[in-house]
Design a protein around this motif. Structure first.
Motif, mmCIF file in Angstrom:
data_model
loop_
_atom_site.group_PDB
_atom_site.id
_atom_site.type_symbol
_atom_site.label_atom_id
_atom_site.label_comp_id
_atom_site.label_asym_id
_atom_site.label_seq_id
_atom_site.Cartn_x
_atom_site.Cartn_y
_atom_site.Cartn_z
ATOM 1 N N ARG A 1 44.871 41.652 38.491
ATOM 2 C CA ARG A 1 43.855 42.366 37.698
ATOM 3 C C ARG A 1 43.053 41.405 36.827
ATOM 4 O O ARG A 1 41.850 41.562 36.652
ATOM 5 N N GLU A 2 43.735 40.419 36.265
ATOM 6 C CA GLU A 2 43.025 39.449 35.431
ATOM 7 C C GLU A 2 42.089 38.599 36.280
ATOM 8 O O GLU A 2 40.952 38.342 35.887
ATOM 9 N N LEU A 3 42.557 38.154 37.444
ATOM 10 C CA LEU A 3 41.695 37.375 38.345
ATOM 11 C C LEU A 3 40.470 38.205 38.727
ATOM 12 O O LEU A 3 39.340 37.707 38.702
ATOM 13 N N GLN A 4 40.677 39.452 39.053
ATOM 14 C CA GLN A 4 39.567 40.331 39.421
ATOM 15 C C GLN A 4 38.558 40.426 38.277
ATOM 16 O O GLN A 4 37.347 40.309 38.487
ATOM 17 N N LEU B 1 41.939 35.829 47.308
ATOM 18 C CA LEU B 1 41.576 36.921 46.398
ATOM 19 C C LEU B 1 40.272 36.639 45.666
ATOM 20 O O LEU B 1 39.410 37.523 45.555
ATOM 21 N N ALA B 2 40.105 35.433 45.169
ATOM 22 C CA ALA B 2 38.882 35.087 44.432
ATOM 23 C C ALA B 2 37.658 35.233 45.328
ATOM 24 O O ALA B 2 36.633 35.787 44.901
ATOM 25 N N ASN B 3 37.750 34.758 46.552
ATOM 26 C CA ASN B 3 36.613 34.889 47.473
ATOM 27 C C ASN B 3 36.341 36.339 47.837
ATOM 28 O O ASN B 3 35.189 36.757 47.943
ATOM 29 N N TYR B 4 37.402 37.131 47.989
ATOM 30 C CA TYR B 4 37.215 38.566 48.244
ATOM 31 C C TYR B 4 36.475 39.213 47.069
ATOM 32 O O TYR B 4 35.506 39.947 47.265
ATOM 33 N N PHE B 5 36.938 38.942 45.851
ATOM 34 C CA PHE B 5 36.293 39.536 44.672
ATOM 35 C C PHE B 5 34.863 39.020 44.492
ATOM 36 O O PHE B 5 33.976 39.779 44.082
ATOM 37 N N LEU B 6 34.627 37.750 44.800
ATOM 38 C CA LEU B 6 33.259 37.212 44.729
ATOM 39 C C LEU B 6 32.329 37.984 45.661
ATOM 40 O O LEU B 6 31.219 38.371 45.276
ATOM 41 N N GLU B 7 32.769 38.170 46.887
ATOM 42 C CA GLU B 7 31.967 38.906 47.874
ATOM 43 C C GLU B 7 31.727 40.347 47.404
ATOM 44 O O GLU B 7 30.603 40.844 47.434
ATOM 45 N N ARG B 8 32.795 40.972 46.980
ATOM 46 C CA ARG B 8 32.718 42.372 46.541
ATOM 47 C C ARG B 8 31.741 42.551 45.383
ATOM 48 O O ARG B 8 30.854 43.408 45.418
ATOM 49 N N TYR C 1 45.677 27.943 36.625
ATOM 50 C CA TYR C 1 45.786 28.901 35.522
ATOM 51 C C TYR C 1 47.012 29.784 35.758
ATOM 52 O O TYR C 1 47.378 30.073 36.890
ATOM 53 N N THR C 2 47.676 30.224 34.686
ATOM 54 C CA THR C 2 48.947 30.957 34.816
ATOM 55 C C THR C 2 48.800 32.447 35.102
ATOM 56 O O THR C 2 49.784 33.103 35.411
ATOM 57 N N TRP C 3 47.647 33.021 34.984
ATOM 58 C CA TRP C 3 47.363 34.419 35.305
ATOM 59 C C TRP C 3 48.383 35.395 34.715
ATOM 60 O O TRP C 3 49.054 36.126 35.445
ATOM 61 N N PRO C 4 48.479 35.467 33.382
ATOM 62 C CA PRO C 4 49.416 36.420 32.790
ATOM 63 C C PRO C 4 49.086 37.875 33.147
ATOM 64 O O PRO C 4 49.968 38.727 33.161
ATOM 65 N N GLY C 5 47.825 38.149 33.469
ATOM 66 C CA GLY C 5 47.436 39.500 33.872
ATOM 67 C C GLY C 5 47.454 39.692 35.377
ATOM 68 O O GLY C 5 46.993 40.716 35.881
ATOM 69 N N ASN C 6 47.980 38.716 36.101
ATOM 70 C CA ASN C 6 48.095 38.763 37.552
ATOM 71 C C ASN C 6 46.756 39.052 38.226
ATOM 72 O O ASN C 6 45.720 38.598 37.775
#
Length: 169
Positions: free
Chosen positions: A124-127, A87-94, A117-122
């Motif tokens: 969407r937060e990573l994005q 997901l992180a690499n997809y969002f980086l590219e995007r 990291y615990t990603w409380p925002g799942n």
């Protein structure tokens, strides 16, 4: 296909209308007086336990039964650390493309930090974190220092993870 995000937060008055649409398979468009038939597939998601919401009177049981044709439990992002890199690499590219930045990459320490990291925002937060990082980072390589404070200095949380269930009808 109609995606209803956070269906558990829909007010009771809207739940009644939604149930009617799903049962009758018809709508009345704004400005019209005649109902129209619709052929729609509904996907509904909630981070709340809808059984608990029904028990507490906050969610209509008949609507729950109508939307719960098939149920998929999607664990929170913190329970899927292998998905974080994808997901992180997809969002980086995007965001690199959208913001007309050079293609950026995550350093191994940066990726490791994202994975603990615990990603409380799942997702969407990573994005949001990746978009912010693309906007503010100065180099081509993303390091832990490029992330917001809450990501850099967080410790894994032992608290019980929440569901993010998707139902199909």
């Amino acid at each position: 296909t109609l995606f209803l995000d956070e269906i558990g937060d829909v007010p009771p008055s809207v739940q009644v209308n939604l149930l009617r649409v799903l049962q009758e398979r018809e709508i009345v468009r704004v400005g019209e007086s005649k109902p129209r038939k619709v052929d729609v597939r509904v996907l509904a998601a909630s981070n709340r336990d809808l059984n608990d919401a029904v028990a507490s009177g906050q969610f209509r049981p008949d609507l729950l039964y109508r939307i719960r044709v098939a149920r998929v439990r999607l664990p929170p992002l913190r329970e899927r650390p292998d998905d974080i890199a994808v997901l992180a690499n997809y969002f980086l590219e995007r965001y690199s493309q959208e913001l007309k930045r050079v293609r950026m990459t995550l350093t191994p320490p940066a990726l490791a930090l994202l994975q603990v990291y615990t990603w409380p925002g799942n997702v969407r937060e990573l994005q949001n974190v990746i978009e912010r990082t693309v906007v503010l980072a100065s180099g081509r390589e993303i390091t832990p220092d490029d992330f917001p404070t809450e990501v850099r200095y967080s410790a894994p949380s032992p608290e019980k993870p929440s569901d993010h269930a998707i139902t199909v009808s």
